[in-house]
Structure formats: C-alpha cells, structure tokens
Design an enzyme around this catalytic site. Structure first.
Site, PDB file in Angstrom:
ATOM      1  N   LYS A  21      35.777  72.974  29.484  1.00 12.32           N
ATOM      2  CA  LYS A  21      35.221  72.182  30.592  1.00 12.32           C
ATOM      3  C   LYS A  21      36.142  72.264  31.824  1.00 12.32           C
ATOM      4  CE  LYS A  21      32.948  69.408  27.160  1.00 12.32           C
ATOM      5  NZ  LYS A  21      32.215  68.209  26.843  1.00 12.32           N
ATOM      6  N   SER A  43      31.665  66.592  18.863  1.00 14.88           N
ATOM      7  CA  SER A  43      32.757  65.885  18.171  1.00 14.88           C
ATOM      8  C   SER A  43      33.248  66.604  16.917  1.00 14.88           C
ATOM      9  CB  SER A  43      32.347  64.442  17.858  1.00 14.88           C
ATOM     10  OG  SER A  43      32.081  63.750  19.061  1.00 14.88           O
ATOM     11  N   GLU A  62      23.506  71.020  20.144  1.00 10.25           N
ATOM     12  CA  GLU A  62      24.471  69.995  20.549  1.00 10.25           C
ATOM     13  C   GLU A  62      23.726  68.688  20.827  1.00 10.25           C
ATOM     14  OE1 GLU A  62      28.383  71.766  22.005  1.00 10.25           O
ATOM     15  OE2 GLU A  62      27.137  71.392  23.745  1.00 10.25           O
ATOM     16  N   GLU A 121      25.795  68.829  29.882  1.00 15.11           N
ATOM     17  CA  GLU A 121      26.412  68.313  31.120  1.00 15.11           C
ATOM     18  C   GLU A 121      25.841  69.041  32.338  1.00 15.11           C
ATOM     19  OE1 GLU A 121      30.513  68.747  29.919  1.00 15.11           O
ATOM     20  OE2 GLU A 121      30.183  67.188  28.428  1.00 15.11           O
ATOM     21  N   HIS A 128      24.381  73.868  28.948  1.00 18.72           N
ATOM     22  CA  HIS A 128      25.112  72.753  28.329  1.00 18.72           C
ATOM     23  C   HIS A 128      24.508  71.446  28.837  1.00 18.72           C
ATOM     24  CE1 HIS A 128      28.373  69.955  27.456  1.00 18.72           C
ATOM     25  NE2 HIS A 128      28.776  70.833  26.553  1.00 18.72           N
ATOM     26  N   GLY A 173      31.409  64.459  22.914  1.00 21.42           N
ATOM     27  CA  GLY A 173      32.482  63.667  23.513  1.00 21.42           C
ATOM     28  C   GLY A 173      32.507  62.217  23.085  1.00 21.42           C
ATOM     29  N   ASN A 222      34.942  75.063  24.441  1.00 20.63           N
ATOM     30  CA  ASN A 222      34.511  74.802  25.813  1.00 20.63           C
ATOM     31  C   ASN A 222      35.557  73.890  26.451  1.00 20.63           C
ATOM     32  OD1 ASN A 222      33.254  74.011  28.158  1.00 20.63           O
ATOM     33  ND2 ASN A 222      31.599  72.872  27.163  1.00 20.63           N
TER      34      ASN A 222
HETATM   35  C1  PEP Z   1      30.762  70.186  24.168  1.00 18.18           C
HETATM   36  O1  PEP Z   1      30.940  69.666  25.248  1.00 18.18           O
HETATM   37  O2  PEP Z   1      30.191  71.283  24.077  1.00 18.18           O
HETATM   38  C2  PEP Z   1      31.240  69.479  22.986  1.00 18.18           C
HETATM   39  C3  PEP Z   1      30.772  69.824  21.829  1.00 18.18           C
HETATM   40  O3  PEP Z   1      32.165  68.475  23.205  1.00 18.18           O
HETATM   41  P1  PEP Z   1      32.967  67.646  22.082  1.00 18.18           P
HETATM   42  O4  PEP Z   1      33.402  68.588  21.016  1.00 18.18           O
HETATM   43  O5  PEP Z   1      34.115  67.043  22.836  1.00 18.18           O
HETATM   44  O6  PEP Z   1      32.012  66.614  21.562  1.00 18.18           O
END
Ligand code: PEP
Length: 251
Positions: free
Chosen positions: A11, A213, A167, A97, A95, A173, A9
């Site tokens: 973003k 992460s 997630e 966000e 997601h 993040g 992703n």
């Molecule tokens: C995400 O935003 O879907 C995600 C998993 O981000 P990150 O890997 O940066 O934690």
C-alpha cells in the site's frame, strides 16, 4: 498443478530506502524459494529499486495499480508499460480500497485487466463482499456480479493468465480473518463460476488467492483448503518475519 502465490501489498508505505531494506530482508530468508511464487508490491516510487534489489532472487515484483491507457494527458497516472519496465511482472487491480476510495468500477478494472494482459503483466484481480452484503445474504450475488463485470469478454486463454484474489472487505485490515471454511466456500464458488463461464480444465488452472488479515499464525489453516492457492497480504507483508512465516506456511 496450479501456481501457488504469496503476494504482499505494501500500500502507501515505505520510502525507497525502507522498501529496499524490507525487500532485502525478505530475500535473505526466502529469496531462493521457487514455489510458492512470491510477489511483493511496493509503491510506484520504489518499484525500480526493489526490482534491482531482487534481481538475483526468485521474488517477483508487482505494482498496486495502473492506468488503462497507453500514454497521454492523464496527470498523476502510470501506464502498464511503465509498470512493466520498472521491473514488474504482476499488478494488483480492483483492490477494494481503489473501488471505495477512488471510485473504480468493474468496467474500469476490466479495461485495466485487458491492458495489463496485452503488455504481458499478470493481473491480480480482486473481488469481495462488504460486511453489510454478507449479513444480507448477498455474498454470492455480489461476487458473481463483480466476476462478470471484471472478466467480461476475456477469452479462456486470457483468463488463464490472471490471478483472482478473494478479499472480503470486512476482513481487510481489521484483524478479522475469514475462517478457512468461509474462505474455501467462496473460492469453490468462484471456481464454479469459472467452470461455468469457461470449462472445468480452465477453472482448475486458475490461482485464487485469499486476502484479509492473513498472518503467520493463521496462514496454514487457510492454505490447507483445496481451493485456496495462496494469499494477498496487506499489513503482515510490511514485516519481513511475518511475510516469511506466511511463505513458510505454504511450503
Ligand atoms: C489487502 O489490503 O489486500 C489486505 C489483504 O490487507 P490485510 O492483510 O492488512 O488485511
């Protein structure tokens, strides 16, 4: 056997030129690998160019969002058909966000999921609890509530065509990855929900990704778990070598 998937992703990162360069770097390393399925999800503006750059490879392209209506007066929005005809076969929906910054509800994500399925896109539908919810012992209740709302009314045939991404919001993040045991516990719980709502055979076919992460250095431990079928990767998917390392951890 369940489909294993590594999805990136991106973003709101990468211009068209930068996106094509990153896609080409990933393709050079792992472009001909069929399993795990690789999906990269650039911003809308780069979907067509990235799809073209990946044409003669096994790497799939996905969008990060879409609107639930076919067309009309929805300024700034993009439809499922637009996503599909930009070269996508996947779309990330719900997601965290989108939920926190753009007020998306489970009901809205349900409508988007249904629409994505009608045009033949594979939705990657996200669920996950916040740190406060986890600390309050509400993880299972939150996941079950999201699960029921997001997947409300989907038939077993439809559910087999979606991918679920667990997630945990506290891991996205933050650099604070869930341990393989923490993630596996939730994945097993989600598979149990699927078995209860549908049946064991359906539940065992559904790909459940972990996101939060994930990096090259922690991916193998997660992928060793029985119910973790791959990853949805944010930050580390913006670096070709990290994304490739995550893919290789699955092979
Ligand atoms: C995400 O935003 O879907 C995600 C998993 O981000 P990150 O890997 O940066 O934690």
């Amino acid at each position: 056997m369940r489909r294993k998937i590594i999805a990136g992703n991106w973003k709101m990162n990468k211009t068209i030129v930068e996106a094509v360069a990153l896609a080409a770097a990933i393709k050079r390393e792992v472009g001909q690998i069929e399993h795990p399925v690789m999906v990269i999800c650039p911003p809308f503006t780069a979907l067509t160019e990235v799809s073209m750059a990946l044409k003669d490879s096994e790497i799939q392209v996905g969008a990060q969002n879409m609107h639930q209506e076919d067309s009309g007066a929805f300024t700034g929005e993009v439809s499922a058909e637009m996503v599909l005809t930009s070269g996508c076969s996947y779309v990330i929906l719900g997601h965290s966000e989108r939920r926190t910054l753009f007020s998306e509800t489970d009901q809205l994500v349900n409508a988007k999921t249904r629409k994505a399925l009608t045009v033949g896109l594979t939705p990657i539908v996200c669920v996950g609890e916040s740190l406060t919810q986890r600390q309050a012992g509400q993880m299972e209740t939150v996941i079950e509530g999201q699960f029921n709302g997001l997947l409300d009314g989907l038939s077993a045939e439809e559910i087999r065509r979606i991918v679920i991404a667990y997630e945990p919001v506290w891991a996205i993040g933050t650099g604070q990855v869930a341990t393989p045991e923490q993630a596996e516990e939730v994945h097993r719980f989600i598979r149990g929900l699927l078995a209860r709502q549908y049946d064991e055979a359906t539940a065992s076919e559904i790909t459940i990704l972990y996101g939060g992460s994930v990096k090259g250095s922690n991916a193998a431990g997660l992928f060793a778990k029985e119910n973790i079928d791959g990853a949805l990767v944010g930050g580390a998917s913006l670096k070709a070598d990290e994304f490739v390392a995550i893919v290789k951890a699955m092979i």
